[in-house]
Design an enzyme around this catalytic site. Sequence first.
Site, mmCIF file in Angstrom:
data_model
loop_
_atom_site.group_PDB
_atom_site.id
_atom_site.type_symbol
_atom_site.label_atom_id
_atom_site.label_comp_id
_atom_site.label_asym_id
_atom_site.label_seq_id
_atom_site.Cartn_x
_atom_site.Cartn_y
_atom_site.Cartn_z
ATOM 1 N N LYS A 52 5.382 3.255 -5.601
ATOM 2 C CA LYS A 52 6.412 2.533 -4.854
ATOM 3 C C LYS A 52 6.939 3.336 -3.670
ATOM 4 O O LYS A 52 8.062 3.118 -3.206
ATOM 5 C CB LYS A 52 7.571 2.114 -5.755
ATOM 6 C CG LYS A 52 7.165 1.309 -6.977
ATOM 7 C CD LYS A 52 6.256 0.145 -6.637
ATOM 8 C CE LYS A 52 6.910 -0.870 -5.725
ATOM 9 N NZ LYS A 52 5.971 -1.987 -5.360
ATOM 10 N N GLY A 53 6.078 4.201 -3.154
ATOM 11 C CA GLY A 53 6.477 4.973 -1.982
ATOM 12 C C GLY A 53 5.915 4.428 -0.688
ATOM 13 O O GLY A 53 6.303 4.859 0.402
ATOM 14 N N THR B 281 2.191 3.561 -0.618
ATOM 15 C CA THR B 281 0.780 3.978 -0.568
ATOM 16 C C THR B 281 -0.130 2.878 -0.041
ATOM 17 O O THR B 281 -1.082 3.157 0.689
ATOM 18 C CB THR B 281 0.300 4.422 -1.961
ATOM 19 O OG1 THR B 281 0.492 3.349 -2.903
ATOM 20 C CG2 THR B 281 1.068 5.646 -2.437
ATOM 21 N N SER C 37 12.897 0.178 -6.476
ATOM 22 C CA SER C 37 11.636 -0.539 -6.241
ATOM 23 C C SER C 37 10.765 -0.523 -7.493
ATOM 24 O O SER C 37 10.083 -1.509 -7.804
ATOM 25 C CB SER C 37 10.870 0.096 -5.073
ATOM 26 O OG SER C 37 11.534 -0.120 -3.856
ATOM 27 N N TYR D 280 6.678 -4.591 9.208
ATOM 28 C CA TYR D 280 5.557 -4.588 10.150
ATOM 29 C C TYR D 280 4.261 -5.019 9.474
ATOM 30 O O TYR D 280 3.980 -4.666 8.324
ATOM 31 C CB TYR D 280 5.374 -3.204 10.760
ATOM 32 C CG TYR D 280 6.329 -2.911 11.898
ATOM 33 C CD1 TYR D 280 5.980 -3.215 13.214
ATOM 34 C CD2 TYR D 280 7.575 -2.353 11.650
ATOM 35 C CE1 TYR D 280 6.857 -2.961 14.262
ATOM 36 C CE2 TYR D 280 8.459 -2.084 12.689
ATOM 37 C CZ TYR D 280 8.090 -2.398 13.998
ATOM 38 O OH TYR D 280 8.959 -2.145 15.030
ATOM 39 N N ARG E 78 9.927 -6.781 -1.683
ATOM 40 C CA ARG E 78 10.834 -7.642 -2.445
ATOM 41 C C ARG E 78 12.256 -7.083 -2.432
ATOM 42 O O ARG E 78 12.453 -5.861 -2.418
ATOM 43 C CB ARG E 78 10.361 -7.743 -3.893
ATOM 44 C CG ARG E 78 9.133 -8.619 -4.101
ATOM 45 C CD ARG E 78 8.621 -8.433 -5.506
ATOM 46 N NE ARG E 78 7.573 -9.402 -5.833
ATOM 47 C CZ ARG E 78 6.733 -9.248 -6.851
ATOM 48 N NH1 ARG E 78 6.820 -8.191 -7.639
ATOM 49 N NH2 ARG E 78 5.805 -10.159 -7.094
ATOM 50 N N HIS F 157 15.694 -5.810 -3.755
ATOM 51 C CA HIS F 157 16.099 -5.114 -4.975
ATOM 52 C C HIS F 157 17.238 -5.862 -5.658
ATOM 53 O O HIS F 157 18.012 -6.564 -5.002
ATOM 54 C CB HIS F 157 16.557 -3.693 -4.644
ATOM 55 C CG HIS F 157 15.468 -2.824 -4.124
ATOM 56 N ND1 HIS F 157 15.700 -1.615 -3.499
ATOM 57 C CD2 HIS F 157 14.112 -2.979 -4.128
ATOM 58 C CE1 HIS F 157 14.561 -1.070 -3.139
ATOM 59 N NE2 HIS F 157 13.581 -1.874 -3.505
#
Length: 366
Positions: free
Chosen positions: A123-124, A126, A214, A314, A331, A333
Amino acid sequence: MCRLLIITLNSLKLESCCCRRRTTTFPSLRPLSSGCCSFNVAYSFAPFARLKSSRVRTSVMAALLLGLLLFAMQSPPLPSRPLADGGSSSPPTSSPAADNGTASHPNGTLQQLPQIIIIGVRKGGTRALIEMLSLHSAVVAAQNEVHFFDWESHFQKGLPWYLSQMPYAFPEQLTVEKTPAYFTSGKVPKRIYQMNPNIKLLLILRDPTERVLSDYTQVFYNRLQKHKRYQPIESVLVKDGEINLGYKALNRSLYYVHMQNWLQYFPLESIHVVDGDRLIKDPLPEMKKVERFLKLEPQINASNFYFNKTKGFYCLRDHGRERCLHDSKGRAHPHVAPAILQKLYQFFHQPNKKFFELVGRTFNWK
């Protein structure tokens, strides 16, 4: 082999003819006492003459089957690897990896062990990072998370299996795969180092508190879609009035703990930390840093990005084609009480400070 088969069949044919006619049609044949025929030359077919007609048919069939079997064994297999332009949907049938870690294809492409791995974090960002990196013509990306180094069931299959999961690329291109779980797995750094100590590693991180939220959001929607029960976020974040240290999502955001493990095997120069929060807000500057780290020719530019107001982030533009990340990305939170958020900020304050010291830079995290 074919000539031998023809000679055998002709011999049987002549023998059968001789035995039926017993005439002088063939002047070079003379009757035997058994009533069959023989060539009046050095090559005698007397053994064949003693065969009964049923055995003759059996021999003919056996010879035909043997000939067909040998022909099939000598016929080259049809190529079944996918073409570079996607013209074939058949899976690659390449042999296991060679000693140099590649499996070649007749059109000049090859599968190669990755020179770049996006190691995390979950959730960074990737998926956004690998999609943006794929905009560069010198980079080819694996489509799925391979989980080779962290899943024992995959790791036990060995490097040939890992190689088979890589995309076909031209020799001058770089291969990249991403598996976010690598960063927080204690056994992964050593395993990657043993494969390639000079590999380039990309680590994309976000504000630890935002990453936790997230993480929860993803699990929440997954359980919702499967009609499973879920826990309210407050109940997983806080236990007995304090931060719930047993919540795994919190552990994944203790970046300095996991970074220490990686620095035991790789120098800091081999790991580039991408600011995931900035990548979302303004992707181009972060991608230019990635290009420089990988020593790629500058190629990604502002025309590759456009802001999608509907999605709120983006999207990408590549040679006139536009694409956005899946709807599961970005999404909203769940609402968290301000008092609980404040507890999270305080909890991560010291771990964040330790991480900044490890990597020699700071991030705009609360």
